[in-house]
Design a protein around this motif. Structure first.
Motif, PDB file in Angstrom:
ATOM      1  N   LEU A 355       1.173  -1.577  -0.060  1.00  0.00           N
ATOM      2  CA  LEU A 355      -0.263  -0.472  -0.308  1.00  0.00           C
ATOM      3  C   LEU A 355       0.538   1.273  -0.075  1.00  0.00           C
ATOM      4  N   THR A 356       2.078   0.815   0.910  1.00  0.00           N
ATOM      5  CA  THR A 356       2.995   2.572   0.379  1.00  0.00           C
ATOM      6  C   THR A 356       3.557   2.760  -0.592  1.00  0.00           C
ATOM      7  N   TYR A 357       3.767   1.328  -0.881  1.00  0.00           N
ATOM      8  CA  TYR A 357       4.254   1.234  -2.460  1.00  0.00           C
ATOM      9  C   TYR A 357       3.532   2.096  -3.610  1.00  0.00           C
ATOM     10  N   THR A 362       1.894   7.027  -6.453  1.00  0.00           N
ATOM     11  CA  THR A 362       0.889   7.909  -7.193  1.00  0.00           C
ATOM     12  C   THR A 362       1.703   9.250  -7.389  1.00  0.00           C
ATOM     13  N   VAL A 363       2.111   9.425  -6.136  1.00  0.00           N
ATOM     14  CA  VAL A 363       2.540  10.061  -5.808  1.00  0.00           C
ATOM     15  C   VAL A 363       3.500  10.971  -7.096  1.00  0.00           C
ATOM     16  N   VAL A 364       4.316   9.771  -7.419  1.00  0.00           N
ATOM     17  CA  VAL A 364       5.256  10.072  -8.661  1.00  0.00           C
ATOM     18  C   VAL A 364       4.598  10.290  -9.898  1.00  0.00           C
ATOM     19  N   LYS A 365       3.770   9.825 -10.536  1.00  0.00           N
ATOM     20  CA  LYS A 365       2.847  10.007 -10.803  1.00  0.00           C
ATOM     21  C   LYS A 365       1.490  11.565 -11.257  1.00  0.00           C
ATOM     22  N   ARG A 366       1.539  11.907 -10.159  1.00  0.00           N
ATOM     23  CA  ARG A 366       0.356  12.824  -9.717  1.00  0.00           C
ATOM     24  C   ARG A 366       1.955  14.525 -10.343  1.00  0.00           C
ATOM     25  N   ASN A 367       3.322  14.257  -9.365  1.00  0.00           N
ATOM     26  CA  ASN A 367       4.099  15.187  -9.707  1.00  0.00           C
ATOM     27  C   ASN A 367       4.459  15.501 -11.385  1.00  0.00           C
ATOM     28  N   ILE A 402       9.780  13.693  -6.343  1.00  0.00           N
ATOM     29  CA  ILE A 402       9.699  12.344  -7.229  1.00  0.00           C
ATOM     30  C   ILE A 402      10.310  11.630  -6.749  1.00  0.00           C
ATOM     31  N   LEU A 403      12.222  12.211  -6.829  1.00  0.00           N
ATOM     32  CA  LEU A 403      13.000  11.480  -6.437  1.00  0.00           C
ATOM     33  C   LEU A 403      12.874  11.188  -4.891  1.00  0.00           C
ATOM     34  N   GLN A 404      12.500  12.267  -3.792  1.00  0.00           N
ATOM     35  CA  GLN A 404      12.168  11.339  -2.128  1.00  0.00           C
ATOM     36  C   GLN A 404      11.422  10.309  -2.121  1.00  0.00           C
ATOM     37  N   SER A 405       9.832  10.130  -3.094  1.00  0.00           N
ATOM     38  CA  SER A 405       9.202   9.798  -2.767  1.00  0.00           C
ATOM     39  C   SER A 405      10.485   7.710  -3.261  1.00  0.00           C
ATOM     40  N   VAL A 425      14.013   0.930  -9.565  1.00  0.00           N
ATOM     41  CA  VAL A 425      13.692   2.229  -8.784  1.00  0.00           C
ATOM     42  C   VAL A 425      14.687   2.958  -8.531  1.00  0.00           C
ATOM     43  N   ALA A 426      16.001   2.283  -8.760  1.00  0.00           N
ATOM     44  CA  ALA A 426      17.451   2.922  -9.279  1.00  0.00           C
ATOM     45  C   ALA A 426      16.934   3.263 -10.958  1.00  0.00           C
ATOM     46  N   LEU A 427      17.422   2.993 -11.474  1.00  0.00           N
ATOM     47  CA  LEU A 427      16.749   3.497 -12.786  1.00  0.00           C
ATOM     48  C   LEU A 427      16.004   4.385 -12.931  1.00  0.00           C
ATOM     49  N   LYS A 428      14.723   4.561 -12.139  1.00  0.00           N
ATOM     50  CA  LYS A 428      13.338   5.502 -12.225  1.00  0.00           C
ATOM     51  C   LYS A 428      14.891   6.514 -11.626  1.00  0.00           C
TER      52      LYS A 428
END
Length: 597
Positions: A355-357, A362-367, A402-405, A425-428
């Protein structure tokens, strides 16, 4: 509230309030009156208690104005408006119909207030049903009164539609879906007929009422067995746009109720190769509607709607995570009592990580969506100079979040040993670092720091090429990410533009006088007779004097050594030395009395 009561104290003439008797008979614009009253007295913000208070005060004023009081302060005497009264010329006033309408509205608003409170206090649901039945009974009274021959046809139809709506609400709360559907359909049909019979300006109100009723009809159809009704509800939520209000709240409530019924069949979820049982009802409802929410976001017509849907999804996700966190606390206490070793990550903890993922992604996609919107505005020419437009700094802030998330994603419990996940995650992070670096370079370009911007553009290319080299082993990881090749093309174009701008900026600079080009490191104190412009004199380290000063030769202080003493011949002092003789007793006596000295 104070302003409402102040405005209510003055009785408005009936010919100005759409409540006057017409030449053809008694007329009352029921829907217009209740809509205006609701919007002006609390329902714009969902405050049913305030609207109920307004209905009570208006009833008291109507009874006082009409002289239709129910007894006095000592004794209550019930009085009801009847059809026979309306037939009498003395009572040919539409305010008697308004009296019954306000009684129905007061009971309905009380029921809606109790419905809000019943979410935390289930016992209030019984009182809610009682008030709704009371409102429906007042609606039936209003319909019977409107059967009088003195009431015009339009008022009769509106009274029938209003009664059908209240009856449908009662059946809806009792979960009598077929009866509720029939009542709502009857109400909808009447309002559609009324809308077709009047001009477009008057028909707008009836169409709005039909739109309010439609979600209830869809929900009843779903409960009866229509599987397409859920999709229709989702489409209606999309068509509601970015605004909130009663319509959006009603749609959200109906969709949540529908998912709650479907969630009974959901028992587990699979993620990252592990199947986790889902026993928490709130988590079931959220995970069941996750796909629908993502599809709704993808189909959103504009950015405002998409932003509202993202916020709704994040709010639901936070509530679900909080519910799982409470269960985790209970599980931790049970482990402490039983002294169990906590080696492997439990199913509940893994569900919390999942759920945290979802929340972080979702925060990444919204930003990212917000960044695309700002980037498009950034490329548009600025027409209004007084209005502040988007700047590269705004985009840098979004990519920082985004990077913080993404950094938080790499620390989720249960995924530390998942090397594939960590590589993804590292690639993103590399992709979004490249975009962040690109907009930092853009901000340097705006202040004409060409060398810094050029270095940052080179770093963007470095990040982008690193992403392309690592993406070969992770083909599926870039499908949800921005295209790096487009970024490389844009950076190359920006580099050429930057070099050209730097050259033009150098050529446009005015030539400095010859004195300015002289570079002299001589301190000011040594060249006081020679003038040339030295910008360092007004800087932080002006060259005024040479410090520390150079060493200069000076004469030494003489040293004196006493070397002649060894070669000096002193005169003899033998005659000064006392000679000791043999004096005997006489000399002794002289010595005592001092004669020999």
């Amino acid at each position: 509230m104070a302003s409402d009561k102040k405005n209510e104290g003055k009785i408005v003439p009936m010919d100005e309030n759409k409540e006057n008797a017409t030449e053809d008979g008694i007329g009352l614009e029921i829907l217009q009156i209740i809509k205006d009253s609701q919007q002006q007295h609390g329902l714009r913000h969902g405050d049913y208690q305030r609207y109920r208070g307004y209905c009570s005060r208006r009833l008291r004023r109507l009874r006082k104005t009409l002289g239709f009081k129910c007894g006095n302060r000592h004794k209550f005497t019930g009085k009801k408006v009847t059809v026979e009264m309306l037939s009498d010329n003395r009572y040919s006033d539409n305010r008697y119909l308004l009296l019954v309408l306000m009684e129905a509205e007061r009971a309905w608003s009380y029921a809606m207030q109790l419905k809000q409170e019943a979410n935390t206090e289930p016992r209030k649901r019984f009182h809610l049903l009682s008030r709704l039945r009371k409102a429906a009974k007042h609606g039936e009274r209003l319909e019977k009164l409107c059967e009088s021959p003195r009431v015009d046809a339009k008022t009769k139809l509106e009274a029938q539609a209003y009664t059908s709506y209240l009856s449908g609400m009662v059946r809806f709360e009792l979960q009598e879906w077929k009866a509720a559907t029939e009542a709502f359909n009857k109400c909808k049909t009447i309002y559609e007929k009324l809308a077709s019979a009047f001009t477009e300006e008057l028909a707008v109100l009836y169409h709005q009422r039909v739109e309010e009723i439609s979600p209830n009809i869809r929900y009843c159809a779903y409960n009866i067995g229509d599987q397409n009704a859920m999709n229709e509800l989702m489409q209606m939520r999309l068509s509601a746009g970015g605004g909130g209000g009663m319509m959006a709240e009603k749609l959200e409530a109906l969709i949540t109720q529908t998912r709650a019924k479907q969630a009974a069949t959901m028992s587990e979820v699979e993620w990252r190769g592990r199947t986790v049982p889902v026993k928490i009802d709130k988590a079931r409802i959220f995970l069941l509607g996750l796909g629908d929410n993502e599809a709704a976001i993808a189909q959103a017509a504009n950015e405002e709607t998409k932003e509202r849907l993202y916020e709704t999804l994040l709010a639901e996700c936070r509530d679900t995570i909080q519910a799982v966190r409470e269960e985790l606390k209970t599980e931790a206490k049970q482990r402490e009592r039983s002294d169990e070793a906590s080696g492997k990550v439990s199913n509940l903890q893994f569900l919390h990580s999942y759920l945290t993922y979802i929340k972080l992604w979702t925060v990444v996609k919204r930003n990212e969506s917000m960044a695309h919107m700002l980037q498009a505005k950034l490329k548009e020419p600025q027409t209004d100079e007084n209005k502040r437009g988007p700047r590269p700094q705004d985009l840098i802030r979004l990519y920082d979040i985004i990077l913080q998330s993404l950094a938080e994603l790499s620390t989720l419990q249960g995924l530390e040993e998942d090397h594939t996940f960590q590589k993804e995650v590292a690639l993103k992070m590399l992709v979004y670092k490249a975009y962040r670096c690109f907009f930092i370079a853009q901000s340097y370009v705006l202040v004409k720091k060409w060398s810094e911007a050029l270095v940052l553009y080179e770093r963007v290319l470095k990040y982008a090429k690193e992403v392309q080299s690592k993406a070969k082993s992770l083909n599926n990881s870039l499908k949800d990410l921005p295209d790096v090749q487009e970024l490389i093309t844009e950076v190359n174009a920006e580099k050429y533009s930057l070099q050209a701008a730097a050259i033009l900026d150098t050529e446009d600079a005015p030539e400095a006088p010859s004195q300015q080009k002289v570079k002299d490191n001589t301190p000011l104190c040594e060249r006081l007779d020679t003038f040339h412009l030295d910008p360092t004199l007004v800087g932080k380290q002006p060259n005024l004097v040479q410090f520390p000063p150079d060493f200069q030769p000076i004469p030494c202080k003489p040293l004196f050594f006493d070397l002649a003493l060894n070669h000096v011949a002193f005169p003899p002092l033998d005659d000064k030395v006392e000679q000791k003789g043999k004096g005997g007793l006489t000399g002794y006596i002289k010595g005592i009395f001092g004669f020999g000295s």
